[in-house]
Design a protein around this motif. Sequence first.
Motif, short mmCIF file in Angstrom:
data_model
loop_
_atom_site.label_atom_id
_atom_site.label_comp_id
_atom_site.label_asym_id
_atom_site.label_seq_id
_atom_site.Cartn_x
_atom_site.Cartn_y
_atom_site.Cartn_z
N HIS A 3 46.10 37.76 44.25
CA HIS A 3 47.08 37.06 43.43
C HIS A 3 48.43 37.80 43.50
O HIS A 3 48.47 39.02 43.63
CB HIS A 3 46.63 37.02 41.96
N GLN A 4 49.49 37.03 43.36
CA GLN A 4 50.80 37.64 43.37
C GLN A 4 50.96 38.62 42.20
O GLN A 4 51.57 39.68 42.34
CB GLN A 4 51.89 36.57 43.30
N ASP A 5 50.39 38.27 41.03
CA ASP A 5 50.48 39.15 39.86
C ASP A 5 49.70 40.45 40.08
O ASP A 5 50.02 41.49 39.49
CB ASP A 5 49.94 38.45 38.61
N CYS A 6 48.68 40.40 40.92
CA CYS A 6 47.83 41.58 41.13
C CYS A 6 48.44 42.57 42.12
O CYS A 6 48.01 43.73 42.19
CB CYS A 6 46.45 41.15 41.62
N THR A 8 51.25 43.97 41.97
CA THR A 8 52.00 45.01 41.26
C THR A 8 51.13 45.84 40.31
O THR A 8 51.66 46.62 39.52
CB THR A 8 53.14 44.38 40.44
N LEU A 9 49.80 45.69 40.37
CA LEU A 9 48.93 46.48 39.50
C LEU A 9 49.12 47.97 39.77
O LEU A 9 49.25 48.39 40.92
CB LEU A 9 47.46 46.11 39.73
N SER A 61 40.34 44.66 36.29
CA SER A 61 41.77 44.90 36.42
C SER A 61 42.54 44.38 35.20
O SER A 61 43.41 45.07 34.65
CB SER A 61 42.31 44.24 37.69
N LYS A 62 42.22 43.18 34.76
CA LYS A 62 42.93 42.61 33.62
C LYS A 62 42.61 43.35 32.33
O LYS A 62 43.47 43.50 31.45
CB LYS A 62 42.59 41.12 33.47
N THR A 65 44.50 46.82 32.14
CA THR A 65 45.95 46.76 31.97
C THR A 65 46.38 45.95 30.75
O THR A 65 47.56 45.59 30.62
CB THR A 65 46.60 46.16 33.24
N ARG A 66 45.42 45.68 29.84
CA ARG A 66 45.79 45.04 28.58
C ARG A 66 46.69 45.95 27.76
O ARG A 66 46.56 47.18 27.80
CB ARG A 66 44.53 44.71 27.78
N LYS A 67 47.58 45.37 26.96
CA LYS A 67 48.53 46.17 26.18
C LYS A 67 47.85 47.03 25.12
O LYS A 67 48.41 48.04 24.70
CB LYS A 67 49.56 45.25 25.53
#
Length: 298
Positions: A3-6, A8-9, A61-62, A65-67
């Motif tokens: 994914h494009q969002d992934c 930048t992890l 991964s999600k 990286t949760r706030k």
Amino acid sequence: MIHQDCITLPRLININRHEHRVSRTSLLGVLNSVCGVCRQKVDWTCGGYSCQKCPGYVVHSKCATRKDVWNGKELEGIPEETEDIEPYVVIDDNTIQHFSHKEHYLRLNFDGVLCEDNKHCNACTQPISLESFYGCIMDCDFMLHKKCAEFPKKKWHVLHNERLTLVPRKSDFFVCDACYRVSNGFVYQHGDMELDVLCSSISEPFVHPSHPDHPLYYILRDEDGICSGCNLEESHVLSCIEVGCGFVLGFKCATLSHVIKHRVDDHPLTLCYGEEASGKYWCDICETETDPSKWFYT
């Protein structure tokens, strides 16, 4: 594919569920594993975060990286902190010098029975009761439960995504952000977050004698939970993840002492985890009717 969002992890981070750093990998490769945050199964063929020091510890991964889990800091290229977090220096087999009481040594007492009833631990503020404790070798009444003396000077906790620092308190009071008890004991703090040492000692998986078959975890919830110990709504609860169980504990009930001594009785009192019973129960101190389904001491 990714994914494009992934793309930048971050590659190397700290999360508040684990004491070590976790690193990004494109193939987890750990069979039959569960995420260290949400406790759901992890697909070993996908990417995620894993700990290099703890084989088998992986995180989605999600989830990593949760706030409420990650502080947003990329640690790649940054040396890991090597500061001393040990709370005391060993003098001999039974004597230590604790960082909160450097002026005198503390000596280990293996049984609290001989301790006076009105003596309290300076860290958790609870009575010394029947537990082993360290007492000052001088006549200054400074005491620490053995377990309280061993709390590290810095640690991570599930309720905050920054590392907390242990600070001795002298006279000012604070309200614990986990259980809302008022205390003037030691406090783990960072910014506005303040936790007493009892709540800060809770880590995952948490096993409680009232629910011995399944461990408890701190799971993000959309609404308050009803504590199985006191039947009150709590904003921070530890939950059983077994399907259909529904057992939850607030931090206040989760940290209650299992055995105590009280001035109203010559014998130790044991925490009873409620019972289904008919008839009336009366508290021997306030002389009011109590609910037998709630926890009580007997």
